[in-house]
Design an enzyme around this catalytic site. Structure first.
Site: not given
Ligand code: PEP
Ligand code: MG
Length: 588
Positions: A197, A440, A464, A511
Site C-alpha cells: 500500500h 499466458e 507468465d 496485460c
C-alpha cells in the site's frame, strides 16, 4: 554521517518512478513485544471490555484517518482504511480473540496478537509480493489495537516543515496518510514490495519510491542527503558531487518530461497515421479505480481479484464483491472493466481451502484449474457477483491460466448456469457480458485461434507466458538472463496469438508487464496488438510513444524484430529503434 563520508549505493525495488534528491527524515517503527500472561477468572470480563474498547477506539481512529486521507491524499489512498474497518468488524477475528481470552484466561493483547499473527504468517508465506505486502497492513492494525488495549498512545508523526525524503524500515498506510504530502520528495523503505500500500500511495502522491532496501536502516540518519532513483530502484546515500550533478540533470529532465506528458492526458492513443489503440490500466485494488478516469484511458484491462481473497480471514461474500465491482465500474464511467476471475492456487492458496502441497506450485492447481473441484463454489460466487455487477457498467469477465479450450467451455457453462439462476431469482444482469481468456500458457498461445473462437477477446499475460515458455520461475533472480521479454520464442508466441485471434475476428490485448515496456511499444503495435493494459504510472508514457510513431513503420519494426535469433540481438535492436524515434522519452 557527514558529507565527507563516502557515497553508499543500495539497490532495492523500483516501486514508484522518478528522481528525488534531498535530506532524509527517518520514521521509526518500533516492534511491539507481547507476552502471554495468565489472568484470574474474575479478570476475564475486564479483559474483554479492554478489548472491546480498544476495537471501538481503533475504529474511530480509522474512520478519522479515512476522512483525513480522503481530503489530503484523495479517495484512492483513503479506501485502504476501508480494509482496516472491515477487519476490525470481522466476526472471525473478534470472536476468536474473545474465545482465547475466555478459554485460556489470558491477556487481551496476547490473544489479539496471536490471532493477527496467524493471519500475518499466512500472508508472509506467499511467494507473491502482493500478498506479502498485505502483512504490513495487518501489522499496522495489530499495533493500533494493542496500544489501546494497553492504554498507550498512538504514534503521531511530526509535522514535516521542510521537503524531505521519508525513510522507514516499513511504512504503514496510516503512517503514509498522516504525512504532509506537500513536503514529501520520496519514500525509501527497508521492507515493502512493488504492490504494498505504501507503494501505491507513493504512486498516488506521484513521488518516487524505492522499497525493499533491506539494510538501509543501518546507515540512514535524519538530515543526510540521499538520491532516490525510482526507475532503477537505487538509493544513493551521501552522494558524491559527481552523482549529485548527474542526478540533478536527470531530475530536471524528469520534471520536464512529466510536464510534457501531462499535456497529452486528454488526447487519444492514436498513431501519427491515425490508428487508434485501446490504452487501459491494470489494477490490484478496487480503490485504485478512483484515479483511472483522470487518465482518460480505455478503462481497466486487468483487475487482479486475488487480493479480495486475502484481505480478510474469510473469503469475500457475493455482496462484498458486488460492491467492489460496482464501485470500479462506476468509477471508470462506462469504460470497460475486465475482471479477471481469481488466479489463486499454486503459490497463492486461498485462505479457506486446504489444498494439497505441490512440488511445483506454478505447474499445479492454479487459476482456472482450481475452479472445477475445491474452488468450484468460490468460482460460482465470484461469477454471480461479476454478472450482477454487469448492470453498473461495461463489465467483462476474463479467465486466467487457460491451457486448453475445454477450460473455456467449462467456465462459460458456469457463467450460463449462473445467468439462468439469477434469471429465476429475478435478479437483473446484462445478457451479453463479454468473455475473454488470458493467453499466458504456451499451449494456449499455440491454439489461440481455437480459444479465440470461443471468446470475445484475448489478453496476453506476458509475465507468465515468459515463465512457461522459458521454463524459468518468474521470481527466480538467478535466471534473469533467461526470463527475458525479448526472447525470440516469446515474441513469436505473441505474434502468433495476435494473428490467430484476428483470424477469428477477436481482439487481442496485453496485460502483462511487457505492455508497459516502452522498448516494446512499437513492435507490439506493428504486430497488430489492439489493446495495451498498463500500470497507471506508465499510462502517459506509453500513450506518448503511440502518438509519436507511424503504424506502417511499426509493422516493419515488428518484422525485423521477429527475424533475430537471440534475445541480445532483439534487445539491442529495440534500444536503437527507440533512441532513433523518441530518445527524450527513455528514462534510463
Ligand atoms: C501475466 O501473467 O502477465 C499477468 C498479467 O498475470 P499475473 O501477473 O497476475 O500472473
Ligand atoms: Mg499471469
Amino acid at each position: 554521517m557527514g558529507q565527507t563520508e563516502s557515497e553508499i549505493r543500495l539497490y532495492g525495488i523500483a516501486a514508484s518512478p522518478g528522481v528525488a534528491i534531498g535530506a532524509v527524515l527517518v520514521i521509526g517503527t518500533e516492534m511491539l513485544k507481547v507476552e502471554k500472561k495468565t489472568i484470574p477468572a474474575k479478570a476475564v470480563s475486564a479483559e474483554l471490555d479492554k478489548f472491546d474498547t480498544a476495537l471501538a477506539k481503533s475504529m474511530s481512529d480509522v474512520e478519522k484517518i479515512y476522512d483525513m486521507a480522503a481530503v489530503t491524499h484523495g479517495e484512492e489512498a483513503a479506501q485502504i482504511f476501508n480494509v482496516h474497518k472491515a477487519m476490525l468488524s470481522d466476526p472471525m477475528l473478534v470472536e476468536e480473540t474473545r474465545k482465547i481470552i475466555k478459554n485460556d484466561k489470558t491477556n487481551a493483547d496476547y490473544a489479539f496478537s496471536f490471532v493477527m499473527d496467524k493471519y500475518i504468517t499466512i500472508l508472509q508465506g506467499f511467494q507473491d509480493e502482493l500478498f506479502k505486502a498485505r502483512a504490513v497492513d495487518v501489522q499496522d492494525l495489530k499495533r493500533r489495537v494493542i496500544r489501546y488495549i494497553r492504554g498507550e498512545s498512538q504514534r503521531q508523526l511530526a509535522r514535516i516543515g521542510a521537503p524531505v525524503v521519508i525513510f522507514a524500515t516499513e511504512l504503514t498506510p496510516s503512517d503514509t496518510v498522516q504525512l504532509e504530502k506537500s513536503n514529501i520528495l520520496g519514500f525509501a523503505t527497508d521492507y515493502g514490495a512493488r504492490t504494498s500500500h505504501a507503494t501505491i500511495l507513493a504512486r498516488s502522491i506521484g513521488v518516487p519510491a524505492v522499497v525493499g532496501l533491506n539494510s538501509a536502516a543501518k546507515v540512514m540518519r535524519d538530515g543526510i542527503t540521499v538520491i532516490l532513483d525510482g526507475d532503477e530502484g537505487l538509493c544513493v546515500i551521501n552522494p558524491s558531487k559527481k552523482s549529485l550533478a548527474l542526478y540533478k540533470k536527470r531530475y530536471d529532465a524528469y520534471i520536464s518530461l512529466e510536464k510534457r506528458l501531462e499535456s497529452i492526458k486528454a488526447l487519444p492513443a492514436r498513431t501519427l497515421d491515425g490508428k487508434d489503440l485501446a490504452l487501459a490500466s491494470n489494477i490490484e485494488f478496487p480503490e485504485e479505480a478512483d484515479h483511472i478516469r483522470e487518465l482518460h484511458g480505455d478503462g481497466i484491462g486487468l483487475f487482479r481479484t486475488e487480493y479480495l481473497y486475502l484481505a480478510g480471514p474469510t473469503e469475500p461474500t457475493e455482496e462484498q464483491q458486488l460492491n467492489d465491482y460496482k464501485h470500479i465500474a462506476e468509477q471508470v464511467g462506462g469504460k470497460p472493466v475486465i475482471i479477471r476471475t481469481f488466479d489463486l492456487g499454486g503459490d497463492k492458496p486461498p485462505v479457506s481451502l486446504s489444498l494439497p502441497v505441490e512440488d511445483n506450485p506454478f505447474l499445479g492447481v492454479r487459476g482456472v484449474r482450481l475452479y472445477r473441484d475445491s474452488g468450484h463454489e468460490l468460482f460460482r460466487t465470484q461469477i454471480r457477483a461479476i454478472v450482477r455487477a454487469s448492470i453498473f457498467g461495461d463489465v467483462r469477465i476474463m479467465f486466467p491460466m487457460i491451457a486448453c479450450v475445454s477450460e473455456v467451455h467449462y467456465c462459460k457453462n458456469v457463467v450460463k448456469e449462473i445467468q439462468a439462476e439469477l434469471d429465476q431469482e429475478g435478479i437483473p444482469f446484462k445478457e451479453n457480458i463479454p468473455i475473454g481468456a488470458m493467453i499466458e500458457v504456451p499451449s494456449a498461445a499455440a491454439t489461440a485461434d481455437i480459444i479465440a473462437k470461443e471468446c470475445d477477446f484475448l489478453s496476453i499475460g506476458t509475465n507468465d507466458l515468459i515463465q512457461y515458455t522459458t521454463a524459468v520461475d518468474r521470481g527466480n533472480k538467478n535466471l534473469d538472463y533467461l526470463y527475458q521479454p525479448y526472447n525470440p520464442a516469446v515474441l513469436r508466441l505473441i505474434h502468433q496469438t495476435i494473428k490467430k485471434g484476428h483470424q477469428q475476428g477477436t481482439w487481442v490485448g496485453m496485460c502483462g508487464e511487457m505492455a508497459s515496456d516502452p522498448l516494446m511499444t512499437m513492435v507490439l503495435i506493428g504486430m497488430g496488438l489492439d489493446e495495451f493494459s498498463v500500470s497507471p504510472v506508465s499510462h502517459l508514457l506509453i500513450k506518448q510513444i503511440i502518438r509519436l510513431v507511424d503504424f506502417h513503420a511499426c509493422e516493419r519494426s515488428a518484422e525485423t524484430a521477429l527475424d533475430f535469433s537471440s534475445t541480445d540481438q532483439v534487445q539491442t535492436y529495440l534500444k536503437n529503434l527507440c533512441y532513433e524515434n523518441f530518445p527524450d522519452l527513455l528514462r534510463s
